[in-house]
Design a protein around this motif. Structure first.
Motif: not given
Length: 322
Positions: A193-221
């Motif tokens: 949620t914080m990354l979506l709101g541009r409050q942080i630069d990076i999420v280093a965590d478990a895969q709650s980021w997956r839906p946004q990676v699959e939709s193209g909003e996030f990139k998994l580095l």
């Protein structure tokens, strides 16, 4: 004394006086409470809920799942060690931070081996570093290069101070010789949620980021799994990046200290059956979770070995939450 009376007394004498066991209903005979020390959502929550749905069908008893986020994922462990009775009706999700916690504070908490009844290890987390797709970083090294240009200015979130992914990220940054600011949260979804709101630069965590990676909003580095994820084949592993081994932070199910071995066996057999069910395995495949299954004795032995590693790591890094 009549023959009939003698026969009756003889029959009574031959009957075991443990017939109160007649009155003791076989476990489980009422609702079980299961504590998850993280917010709802994500692969962990989905897998637990699916397994317990099968467990309920198998045992005929319902399970109430209670999410207890906060305190770096330790609230469930505190409840088990301080309030829960060893009757099998309070169980909890168990993870590596519980093994590490006693070495992070001067206040006595628990013995990570003797104060829990180990039942079953299940799987591990799929960690990774995710960023907004519009950030302009195409590779992990692009991110590191900017961190080197702006020491201490980039921010990354994890699910708490001194969690496995926090320690792993600090180790990664140290190996690359860069600094970032750590932003601890109460769970991986909060970081998303914080990354979506541009409050942080990076999420280093478990895969709650997956839906946004699959939709193209996030990139998994980077993916912290042993091999590349089929869902993100362009994200290199830590091994490929020259940063050492994989990080999965295995987790499982425990009860309070002193749980009857028969109850441990009943819960383990039912949970193993639930874990191997097609519906549970479908969730494992959907989220690409690693199979980290261990039975009660093997899980206990894993914990015993891991505790030594966690203690040494905390001492080496001079970590404290006091």
């Amino acid at each position: 004394m009549t023959i009939q009376r003698r026969a009756l007394l003889g029959a009574l004498a031959a009957t075991p006086l443990a017939t109160p066991a007649f009155a003791q209903a076989r476990y489980p005979n009422r609702t079980i409470r299961f504590l998850i020390p993280w917010p709802p959502g994500g692969s962990l929550d989905a897998l637990h809920r699916q397994m317990f749905e099968i467990f309920q069908r198998d045992t005929g008893q319902s399970i109430v799942i209670e999410n207890m986020p906060g305190a770096r994922g330790t609230r469930a462990a505190f409840f088990l060690t301080q309030q829960a009775r060893p009757d099998g009706y309070t169980l909890a999700h168990h993870h590596l931070s519980i093994l590490r916690h006693p070495f992070l504070t001067r206040q006595p908490t628990w013995d990570p081996i003797t104060d829990f009844s180990y039942i079953m290890q299940i799987t591990g987390f799929v960690f990774g570093t995710a960023v907004r797709a519009d950030r302009g970083w195409n590779t992990f090294d692009d991110m590191i290069a900017e961190a080197r240009r702006r020491p201490g200015q980039l921010t990354y979130s994890t699910s708490g101070i001194a969690t496995t992914n926090h320690l792993a990220m600090e180790d990664i940054l140290a190996k690359r010789g860069v600094r970032m600011e750590h932003i601890p949260t109460r769970g991986a979804q909060e970081g998303v949620t914080m990354l979506l709101g541009r409050q942080i630069d990076i999420v280093a965590d478990a895969q709650s980021w997956r839906p946004q990676v699959e939709s193209g909003e996030f990139k998994l580095l980077s993916a912290w799994t042993p091999t590349r994820l089929a869902s993100a084949p362009n994200a290199p592993t830590l091994t490929e990046l020259g940063l050492g081994s994989s990080v999965t932070s295995p987790y499982g199910v425990v009860g309070p200290k002193g749980l009857d071995p028969e109850i441990v066996d009943i819960v383990h057999r039912s949970l193993k059956k639930a874990f191997e069910d097609d519906a549970s395995q479908a969730i494992m495949r959907r989220w690409e979770n690693p199979n980290e299954y261990l039975g009660p004795q093997a899980y206990l032995e894993f914990a015993r070995e891991r505790v030594a590693y966690e203690r040494d790591t905390v001492r080496r890094l001079n970590l404290s939450i006091d």
